[in-house]
Design an enzyme around this catalytic site. Structure first.
Site, short mmCIF file in Angstrom:
data_model
loop_
_atom_site.label_atom_id
_atom_site.label_comp_id
_atom_site.label_asym_id
_atom_site.label_seq_id
_atom_site.Cartn_x
_atom_site.Cartn_y
_atom_site.Cartn_z
N TYR A 39 0.84 -1.21 0.00
CA TYR A 39 0.00 0.00 0.00
C TYR A 39 0.87 1.25 0.00
O TYR A 39 0.62 2.19 -0.75
CB TYR A 39 -0.91 -0.03 1.23
CG TYR A 39 -1.74 1.22 1.44
CD1 TYR A 39 -2.77 1.54 0.56
CD2 TYR A 39 -1.51 2.06 2.52
CE1 TYR A 39 -3.54 2.68 0.75
CE2 TYR A 39 -2.26 3.20 2.72
CZ TYR A 39 -3.28 3.51 1.83
OH TYR A 39 -4.03 4.64 2.03
N GLU A 61 -11.58 6.23 5.70
CA GLU A 61 -10.94 6.99 6.78
C GLU A 61 -11.89 7.13 7.96
O GLU A 61 -11.48 7.08 9.12
CB GLU A 61 -10.50 8.36 6.28
CG GLU A 61 -9.34 8.36 5.29
CD GLU A 61 -8.01 7.92 5.88
OE1 GLU A 61 -7.91 7.81 7.12
OE2 GLU A 61 -7.08 7.67 5.11
N TRP A 69 -5.11 1.20 10.62
CA TRP A 69 -5.32 1.24 9.17
C TRP A 69 -5.15 -0.15 8.57
O TRP A 69 -5.81 -0.49 7.58
CB TRP A 69 -4.36 2.23 8.52
CG TRP A 69 -4.57 2.30 7.04
CD1 TRP A 69 -3.71 1.91 6.06
CD2 TRP A 69 -5.76 2.73 6.35
NE1 TRP A 69 -4.27 2.09 4.81
CE2 TRP A 69 -5.52 2.58 4.96
CE3 TRP A 69 -6.99 3.23 6.77
CZ2 TRP A 69 -6.48 2.92 4.01
CZ3 TRP A 69 -7.94 3.55 5.81
CH2 TRP A 69 -7.68 3.41 4.45
#
Length: 212
Positions: A39, A61, A69
Site C-alpha cells: 500500500y 478513513e 489502518w
C-alpha cells in the site's frame, strides 16, 4: 519488527526509516507487513482526483477512526463489495434492508454510526455535484495547501493543519459527517494533497504534486 525485517533491514540514521532488503527506505509502519508495504509503495499519497475514489477513501478513513489502518486495508475488498464499489449514487439510495445487511456483514466494520454516516455522505456527495466548486473530488482538492511538510521522523508528521480544519468545517456545512480535522488530514495524506513521506523515503516526491 519481524525476524525477517530484523535480518534484512536497518534503520536509516536519524530519519525514522527502515531500509529493506530491496534497498528502499520506508517508515517503520510500512517496513514489515507485506500488505502495508505494498500500500505504501504503490498507493498511499498518490493523487486521487475522481469522485468515486475520493468518496471511497473518505468513507474508509471514517471507518478507520479508533482502529488500525491495517484492519481497514485487510477489510477493503469486503467493504467494496458491501458498498457496491462505493458508487455514491447507489449508496445514497440505501434503505433499511441495506442497513440490516451491512450490520450483519462480518467482513466489514459493523459500526452503526459509521455505516449511517457513509450513506449520509453518499447523499451529500451526490448533492455536491451542483456546487459551484465542483464535485467531491474538486471540492476536496480545492483545500490543497500552498506547501507541504518535510518530516524527517514520524514524530514530525502533523495530524491536523489549518487546511484540514477548514475542509472539515466546509464538508460539515455540506451535510457530511465523521469528517473531523484529524480524519481529513489523513484523507489529504492518502489523496496526495500533502506529502508526508519522510525525507529520505523512496516515495518522497513520487506523487508529482510536490517536489521531493
Amino acid at each position: 519488527m519481524s525476524d525477517e525485517a530484523s535480518a534484512t533491514g536497518r534503520e536509516a540514521r536519524g530519519e525514522g526509516l527502515v531500509v529493506g532488503a530491496d534497498g528502499l527506505a520506508r517508515p517503520t509502519w510500512a517496513a514489515t507487513d507485506p500488505l502495508l508495504r505494498d500500500y505504501y509503495d504503490t498507493e498511499w499519497g498518490m493523487p486521487v482526483r475522481d469522485e468515486r475514489g475520493v468518496f471511497e477513501r473518505l468513507s474508509l478513513e471514517a471507518f478507520q477512526s479508533g482502529l488500525s489502518w491495517a484492519t481497514i486495508l485487510r477489510k477493503r475488498p469486503a467493504f467494496r463489495v458491501a458498498f457496491d464499489g462505493f458508487d455514491p449514487d447507489v449508496v445514497a439510495g440505501y434503505g433499511e434492508a441495506d442497513l440490516a445487511r451491512l450490520l450483519a456483514d462480518a467482513g466489514i466494520v459493523r459500526n452503526r454510526a459509521k455505516v449511517l454516516a457513509t450513506v449520509r455522505n453518499a447523499a451529500a456527495t451526490v448533492a455536491l455535484r451542483e456546487d459551484p466548486d465542483g464535485d467531491l473530488a474538486a471540492f476536496v482538492w480545492s483545500f490543497r495547501p500552498a506547501d507541504t511538510p518535510r518530516p524527517r521522523t514520524q514524530h514530525e508528521v502533523p495530524t491536523t493543519s489549518p487546511e484540514s480544519l477548514a475542509l472539515s468545517k466546509a464538508l460539515k456545512r455540506k451535510g457530511f459527517t465523521f469528517v473531523g480535522p484529524t480524519t481529513m488530514y489523513a484523507l489529504m495524506e492518502a489523496l496526495g494533497l500533502v506529502d508526508t513521506h519522510l525525507l529520505g523515503s523512496h516515495r518522497r516526491g513520487s506523487s508529482g504534486v510536490w517536489p521531493s
